[in-house]
Each structure stands twice: as C-alpha cells, then as structure tokens.
Motif scaffolding. Structure first.
Motif, PDB file in Angstrom:
ATOM      1  N   ILE A  14     -48.730 -17.805 -22.457  1.00  0.00           N
ATOM      2  CA  ILE A  14     -48.241 -17.147 -23.669  1.00  0.00           C
ATOM      3  C   ILE A  14     -48.549 -18.026 -24.877  1.00  0.00           C
ATOM      4  N   ALA A  15     -49.119 -17.404 -25.937  1.00  0.00           N
ATOM      5  CA  ALA A  15     -49.356 -18.126 -27.187  1.00  0.00           C
ATOM      6  C   ALA A  15     -48.016 -18.412 -27.857  1.00  0.00           C
ATOM      7  N   THR A  16     -48.012 -19.326 -28.799  1.00  0.00           N
ATOM      8  CA  THR A  16     -46.747 -19.799 -29.351  1.00  0.00           C
ATOM      9  C   THR A  16     -46.286 -19.107 -30.630  1.00  0.00           C
ATOM     10  N   VAL A  17     -47.028 -18.117 -31.151  1.00  0.00           N
ATOM     11  CA  VAL A  17     -46.625 -17.517 -32.425  1.00  0.00           C
ATOM     12  C   VAL A  17     -46.281 -16.034 -32.317  1.00  0.00           C
ATOM     13  N   ALA A  18     -47.211 -15.222 -31.872  1.00  0.00           N
ATOM     14  CA  ALA A  18     -47.042 -13.765 -31.904  1.00  0.00           C
ATOM     15  C   ALA A  18     -45.979 -13.287 -30.914  1.00  0.00           C
ATOM     16  N   ASN A  19     -45.216 -12.304 -31.347  1.00  0.00           N
ATOM     17  CA  ASN A  19     -44.275 -11.663 -30.437  1.00  0.00           C
ATOM     18  C   ASN A  19     -44.985 -10.541 -29.690  1.00  0.00           C
ATOM     19  N   PRO A  20     -44.490 -10.170 -28.519  1.00  0.00           N
ATOM     20  CA  PRO A  20     -45.153  -9.166 -27.688  1.00  0.00           C
ATOM     21  C   PRO A  20     -44.821  -7.738 -28.129  1.00  0.00           C
ATOM     22  N   ALA A  21     -45.511  -6.808 -27.497  1.00  0.00           N
ATOM     23  CA  ALA A  21     -45.196  -5.383 -27.630  1.00  0.00           C
ATOM     24  C   ALA A  21     -44.803  -4.893 -26.242  1.00  0.00           C
ATOM     25  N   VAL A  22     -43.811  -3.994 -26.192  1.00  0.00           N
ATOM     26  CA  VAL A  22     -43.310  -3.488 -24.912  1.00  0.00           C
ATOM     27  C   VAL A  22     -43.189  -1.975 -24.985  1.00  0.00           C
ATOM     28  N   PHE A  23     -43.608  -1.310 -23.909  1.00  0.00           N
ATOM     29  CA  PHE A  23     -43.389   0.123 -23.756  1.00  0.00           C
ATOM     30  C   PHE A  23     -42.685   0.331 -22.421  1.00  0.00           C
ATOM     31  N   PHE A  24     -41.581   1.086 -22.428  1.00  0.00           N
ATOM     32  CA  PHE A  24     -40.810   1.344 -21.212  1.00  0.00           C
ATOM     33  C   PHE A  24     -40.533   2.834 -21.123  1.00  0.00           C
ATOM     34  N   ASP A  25     -40.931   3.456 -20.009  1.00  0.00           N
ATOM     35  CA  ASP A  25     -40.751   4.899 -19.837  1.00  0.00           C
ATOM     36  C   ASP A  25     -39.586   5.259 -18.923  1.00  0.00           C
ATOM     37  N   GLY A  26     -38.740   4.291 -18.593  1.00  0.00           N
ATOM     38  CA  GLY A  26     -37.614   4.541 -17.705  1.00  0.00           C
ATOM     39  C   GLY A  26     -37.904   4.190 -16.261  1.00  0.00           C
ATOM     40  N   GLU A  27     -39.172   3.931 -15.951  1.00  0.00           N
ATOM     41  CA  GLU A  27     -39.554   3.543 -14.595  1.00  0.00           C
ATOM     42  C   GLU A  27     -40.456   2.312 -14.599  1.00  0.00           C
ATOM     43  N   ASP A  28     -41.480   2.354 -15.423  1.00  0.00           N
ATOM     44  CA  ASP A  28     -42.414   1.236 -15.536  1.00  0.00           C
ATOM     45  C   ASP A  28     -42.397   0.703 -16.962  1.00  0.00           C
ATOM     46  N   ALA A  29     -42.785  -0.547 -17.119  1.00  0.00           N
ATOM     47  CA  ALA A  29     -42.864  -1.157 -18.447  1.00  0.00           C
ATOM     48  C   ALA A  29     -44.229  -1.813 -18.605  1.00  0.00           C
ATOM     49  N   LEU A  30     -44.808  -1.640 -19.789  1.00  0.00           N
ATOM     50  CA  LEU A  30     -46.041  -2.332 -20.149  1.00  0.00           C
ATOM     51  C   LEU A  30     -45.682  -3.417 -21.150  1.00  0.00           C
ATOM     52  N   LEU A  31     -46.204  -4.598 -20.940  1.00  0.00           N
ATOM     53  CA  LEU A  31     -45.977  -5.727 -21.821  1.00  0.00           C
ATOM     54  C   LEU A  31     -47.332  -6.230 -22.295  1.00  0.00           C
ATOM     55  N   CYS A  32     -47.514  -6.312 -23.612  1.00  0.00           N
ATOM     56  CA  CYS A  32     -48.735  -6.875 -24.174  1.00  0.00           C
ATOM     57  C   CYS A  32     -48.353  -8.112 -24.965  1.00  0.00           C
ATOM     58  N   TYR A  33     -49.012  -9.213 -24.672  1.00  0.00           N
ATOM     59  CA  TYR A  33     -48.720 -10.459 -25.366  1.00  0.00           C
ATOM     60  C   TYR A  33     -50.015 -11.189 -25.686  1.00  0.00           C
ATOM     61  N   GLU A  34     -49.938 -12.052 -26.690  1.00  0.00           N
ATOM     62  CA  GLU A  34     -51.092 -12.838 -27.083  1.00  0.00           C
ATOM     63  C   GLU A  34     -51.142 -14.122 -26.271  1.00  0.00           C
ATOM     64  N   THR A  35     -52.349 -14.482 -25.885  1.00  0.00           N
ATOM     65  CA  THR A  35     -52.565 -15.728 -25.161  1.00  0.00           C
ATOM     66  C   THR A  35     -53.631 -16.524 -25.891  1.00  0.00           C
ATOM     67  N   SER A  36     -53.609 -17.803 -25.695  1.00  0.00           N
ATOM     68  CA  SER A  36     -54.612 -18.650 -26.316  1.00  0.00           C
ATOM     69  C   SER A  36     -55.032 -19.700 -25.299  1.00  0.00           C
ATOM     70  N   ASP A  37     -56.323 -19.777 -25.060  1.00  0.00           N
ATOM     71  CA  ASP A  37     -56.835 -20.770 -24.128  1.00  0.00           C
ATOM     72  C   ASP A  37     -58.226 -21.191 -24.583  1.00  0.00           C
TER      73      ASP A  37
END
Length: 147
Positions: A14-37
C-alpha cells in the motif's frame, strides 16, 4: 489468544498517501488502492468474497495506537482468534484490518483475490469506476453473443 499477522496472500504494498476506493454490493467488495514500488505507481483492485461485515473508520496512521489490535500502518493485518469472527465460525471467516493514510478498513470475509493492476494515471476512485464499467461491458457483450 488473538494474533495479528501478515496474511498468507501477498499483494502489492500500500502506498502511503492516497486513500482507497471501495464498492460493496452486500455480498462481495471491491477494493482499489494505490501502490508504489520499483515499477512505479499503480492501482490494484482486490475482490473480497462472501463478505459478512465491512467497516470504514476514519482512523489515520497516527491514531493506530487507539486501535483495539496492534496493527501495522499501510498494511494488510490479519486478526486470528478475534471475537468478531467467533459467531461466524461455521463459515470459517477471516478478519483483516487494512490501514491506509487517513482511514482503516475492517472486513470479515470468506475469500480474497487479486483482480487487476493498472498504471496509476488516475485516482483509485476513478480506477475502480472504470474497472466496474469494464465488468459491465464484458457482461453485456457476453449476453449479446449468447442471444
């Protein structure tokens, strides 16, 4: 006895600045986050399946000392033996606390998988919206082909 550990799955850091985005449909959740390498900045999309509970708390890395578990900043932390999963024991759930710069995500789930990694030309929020739109487009195309 409760243990806090690194999950056995290995996902990009996980990168140290940006916050993630989350989508939850009541069963599954998608998580998008920034990474830096070494390869540069990118946005990663993970899918949590069979989600029992999902909470987003405005707890930044400076406030982690107030967390009920000793979790690491900017990391995936798996909690084993916590009371949160006890009542769901028959489902063999897992509990992760994921720490970002300005918030912490707590998720109780059955499975997790890596879905996508894209160059970070945009925010995690926009990347997740585009990813979800591409899923819908693929599903629509499959339906049109079947008809």
């Amino acid at each position: 006895m409760v243990q806090v550990s690194n999950p056995h799955e290995v996902f990009p850091q996980i990168a140290t600045v940006a916050n993630p985005a989350v989508f939850f449909d009541g069963e599954d959740a998608l998580l998008c986050y920034e990474t830096s390498d070494r390869a540069g900045s990118s946005n990663v999309v993970l899918k949590f399946g069979d989600v029992i509970d999902l909470r987003i708390t405005p707890m930044n890395v400076e406030g982690l000392s107030a967390c009920r578990y000793p979790i690491k900043p900017w990391a995936f932390n798996e909690i084993v033996g916590g009371e949160e999963t006890a009542r769901w024991k028959a489902l063999n759930p897992r509990l992760w606390l994921i720490s970002f710069h300005d918030l912490t995500i707590e998720v109780i789930f059955g499975s997790v998988s890596f879905l996508s990694r894209e160059p970070a030309h945009q925010s995690p929020h926009k990347t997740l919206l585009d990813f979800a739109a591409s899923l819908r487009h693929s599903a629509d195309a499959a339906l049109n082909t079947a008809n």
